[in-house]
Scaffold this active site. Structure first.
Site, PDB file in Angstrom:
ATOM      1  N   HIS A 179       0.824  -1.214   0.000  1.00 27.62           N
ATOM      2  CA  HIS A 179       0.000   0.000   0.000  1.00 27.62           C
ATOM      3  C   HIS A 179       0.856   1.261   0.000  1.00 27.62           C
ATOM      4  CE1 HIS A 179      -3.408  -2.441   2.163  1.00 27.62           C
ATOM      5  NE2 HIS A 179      -3.022  -2.990   1.022  1.00 27.62           N
ATOM      6  N   TYR A 206     -11.419  11.101   4.087  1.00 25.94           N
ATOM      7  CA  TYR A 206     -12.056  10.146   3.184  1.00 25.94           C
ATOM      8  C   TYR A 206     -12.343   8.791   3.824  1.00 25.94           C
ATOM      9  CZ  TYR A 206     -12.105  13.757  -0.129  1.00 25.94           C
ATOM     10  OH  TYR A 206     -12.413  14.951  -0.724  1.00 25.94           O
ATOM     11  N   GLU A 243     -12.124   2.916  -5.044  1.00 24.12           N
ATOM     12  CA  GLU A 243     -12.863   4.183  -5.059  1.00 24.12           C
ATOM     13  C   GLU A 243     -12.289   5.185  -6.037  1.00 24.12           C
ATOM     14  OE1 GLU A 243     -13.912   4.262  -0.257  1.00 24.12           O
ATOM     15  OE2 GLU A 243     -12.711   5.868  -1.136  1.00 24.12           O
ATOM     16  N   TYR A 255     -10.235  -9.345   3.043  1.00 25.44           N
ATOM     17  CA  TYR A 255     -10.136 -10.401   2.048  1.00 25.44           C
ATOM     18  C   TYR A 255     -10.663 -11.733   2.571  1.00 25.44           C
ATOM     19  CZ  TYR A 255      -7.576  -7.053  -0.715  1.00 25.44           C
ATOM     20  OH  TYR A 255      -7.240  -5.929  -1.429  1.00 25.44           O
TER      21      TYR A 255
END
Length: 201
Positions: free
Chosen positions: A7, A124, A114, A135
């Site tokens: 990430h 957000y 998104e 997952y």
């Protein structure tokens, strides 16, 4: 807590005013996306020549926000380079040529990819709100909505695992003018989104 080996996000977009937007993933540490004392899960905005902070950034001068940048790990205040926060893993970023606003596409969890238009000072929501699930199937956060947290303008369920994005500005396909194209790792596809203003139609 998660793994810090993923990430990373990280796209660079130069704004019309000469400032630089940088997207930053939360490095697999979900809760850090809501922690303004470190650069995780954010869009930051700096001056590209020397890394200084634009005077009109949303948190400049706010109590508890400090001007130092790139000094990770200190939790004694929030950071003035923050433009928006609560992002998971923004894999794409581009200026909408019609509005010159920054748009991002965020690689979410299962069902939570998104499209956002990050606005100054806004949260957000990740990982407090999400349209995705873990997952392994478990619920993430508190649901899909919470006061003070922004909604995406579009999300995918099931996920497409987004990569890059681009607004179509060419002349060869007039019907696609202004459409948003998003690359997808899952299924190795290219998604085309038709827009009406700031909405995906």
């Amino acid at each position: 807590k998660g793994s810090t080996g993923r990430h990373f996000g990280s796209r660079l977009v130069f704004a019309p005013d000469g400032t630089l937007f940088v997207t930053v993933g939360e490095r697999g540490e979900r809760e850090r996306a809501q922690d303004p004392s470190v650069n995780r899960g954010q869009v930051i905005r700096i001056n590209p020549d020397d890394g200084s902070i634009p005077k009109d950034n949303p948190f400049v001068g706010n109590k508890g926000f400090r001007p130092e940048i790139w000094s990770y790990g200190s939790r004694d205040g929030a950071r003035e380079e923050i433009w928006s926060y609560g992002h998971r893993n923004p894999q794409s970023a581009a200026l909408n040529p019609a509005t010159q606003k920054l748009w991002t596409v965020e690689h979410g969890a299962r069902g939570g990819d998104e499209v956002n238009i990050p606005e100054a000072g806004k949260n957000y929501g990740w990982p407090v709100i999400s349209y995705g699930r873990h997952y392994w199937g478990g619920k993430i956060g508190e649901g899909t909505r919470k006061s003070g947290m922004e909604q995406p303008i579009h999300y995918w369920d099931p996920s497409i695992a987004p990569s890059g994005m681009a607004f179509y500005t060419g002349d060869r396909f007039p019907a696609w003018k202004g459409n948003l194209f998003v690359g997808a790792l899952r299924g190795q596809l290219l998604a085309r989104l038709e827009l009406k203003g700031d909405k995906v139609v």
